[in-house]
Enzyme design. Sequence first.
Site, mmCIF file in Angstrom:
data_model
loop_
_atom_site.group_PDB
_atom_site.id
_atom_site.type_symbol
_atom_site.label_atom_id
_atom_site.label_comp_id
_atom_site.label_asym_id
_atom_site.label_seq_id
_atom_site.Cartn_x
_atom_site.Cartn_y
_atom_site.Cartn_z
ATOM 1 N N HIS A 264 52.369 41.173 45.837
ATOM 2 C CA HIS A 264 52.214 42.476 46.492
ATOM 3 C C HIS A 264 53.181 42.601 47.687
ATOM 4 C CE1 HIS A 264 47.877 42.079 44.928
ATOM 5 N NE2 HIS A 264 48.297 43.205 44.385
ATOM 6 N N LYS B 209 55.039 43.023 36.718
ATOM 7 C CA LYS B 209 53.933 42.191 36.226
ATOM 8 C C LYS B 209 53.067 43.023 35.280
ATOM 9 C CE LYS B 209 50.003 39.654 36.546
ATOM 10 N NZ LYS B 209 48.948 40.591 36.751
ATOM 11 N N ARG C 42 43.504 38.139 40.250
ATOM 12 C CA ARG C 42 42.499 37.477 39.400
ATOM 13 C C ARG C 42 42.669 35.955 39.361
ATOM 14 N NH1 ARG C 42 42.964 42.355 36.418
ATOM 15 N NH2 ARG C 42 40.952 43.372 36.100
HETATM 16 P P1 AMP Z 1 47.101 45.314 41.719
HETATM 17 O O1 AMP Z 1 46.552 45.130 43.088
HETATM 18 O O2 AMP Z 1 46.905 44.143 40.816
HETATM 19 O O3 AMP Z 1 46.678 46.615 41.096
HETATM 20 O O4 AMP Z 1 48.683 45.414 41.891
HETATM 21 C C1 AMP Z 1 49.267 46.356 42.750
HETATM 22 C C2 AMP Z 1 50.757 46.388 42.474
HETATM 23 O O5 AMP Z 1 51.304 45.095 42.702
HETATM 24 C C3 AMP Z 1 51.078 46.744 41.003
HETATM 25 O O6 AMP Z 1 52.222 47.573 40.976
HETATM 26 C C4 AMP Z 1 51.351 45.397 40.395
HETATM 27 O O7 AMP Z 1 52.214 45.447 39.281
HETATM 28 C C5 AMP Z 1 52.012 44.667 41.557
HETATM 29 N N1 AMP Z 1 51.912 43.218 41.371
HETATM 30 C C6 AMP Z 1 50.778 42.484 41.210
HETATM 31 N N2 AMP Z 1 51.094 41.192 41.000
HETATM 32 C C7 AMP Z 1 52.440 41.107 41.017
HETATM 33 C C8 AMP Z 1 53.378 40.042 40.837
HETATM 34 N N3 AMP Z 1 52.993 38.792 40.585
HETATM 35 N N4 AMP Z 1 54.693 40.329 40.910
HETATM 36 C C9 AMP Z 1 55.113 41.603 41.144
HETATM 37 N N5 AMP Z 1 54.282 42.643 41.314
HETATM 38 C C10 AMP Z 1 52.970 42.407 41.252
#
Ligand code: AMP
Length: 253
Positions: free
Chosen positions: A37, A149, A187
């Site tokens: 993030h 991702k 996760r």
């Molecule tokens: P989330 O909190 O999982 O909904 O993710 C929020 C944003 O962060 C989304 O655009 C995800 O694709 C991005 N994101 C989460 N994990 C990663 C990662 N390992 N590498 C790059 N972007 C990520």
Amino acid sequence: MSKPLVVTSVAEMQKVRQAMTGTIGFVPTMGALHSGHATLMQKSLAENEQTVVSIFVNPTQFNDKKDLEKYPSNFAGDLEMLQKLGVQILFAPPFLEMYPDNYNYQISEKEMSPLLCGNFREGHFNGVLTIVLKLFNIVRPTRAYFGEKDYQQYQLIKKMTEALFMNVEVVGCPLIRDENGLALSSRNKLLNGEQIRLAQKFAHVLSSEKSKQQVLEKLSDLGIETEYIEELWGRRLAAVKVGPVRLIDNVKI
Ligand code: AMP
């Protein structure tokens, strides 16, 4: 760095937005923030005058109630990260603020949504697209940052902004991994030591030269349940279950 301004109501966020000038970068998240993030936020901070981050665990994109209930959260830690990075505004609304319509209005896409994750998580992308549209309407960003991702999600959001003539640039950001190749994910915090090692093996096998069939067999030998593994858009994308936790990953091919 000073603490970000924390905004929890839509009305206040709209008021704050009204007073903002210059370019605005936006990073929507579900919290339990990690260095993946952080890279999105750093890019936004570098490319825009101000950055808004949202934390909202969006119930309408969870097809599995248990998955929603156990979704990790760490609000204090998240705030600390935002402060260290210099993010100016955190928007963290409760459910009813975002869904005064009780989710009667939904965005749905017909072609790409039923594939891959959509085939296994009913209604997932309707939930994702609807919440992203709502957030964009409130924050009205110049640019919005999404990680590769969640590659299918990133594609769907980019295409939604084109289809609906939305005045926002969707910027894709590279997938960030740990030192053993595992894609960083909120996760991952739900995995025990042994499961983390298995998840790292999943990432390793996925990026190997093996054919799709060989990957499937290898994962099965490791005791990893594969939901799907597909080659699309120049990528090999997969979703698996490691213990009770569903993980997704993708690599360029
Ligand atoms: P989330 O909190 O999982 O909904 O993710 C929020 C944003 O962060 C989304 O655009 C995800 O694709 C991005 N994101 C989460 N994990 C990663 C990662 N390992 N590498 C790059 N972007 C990520």
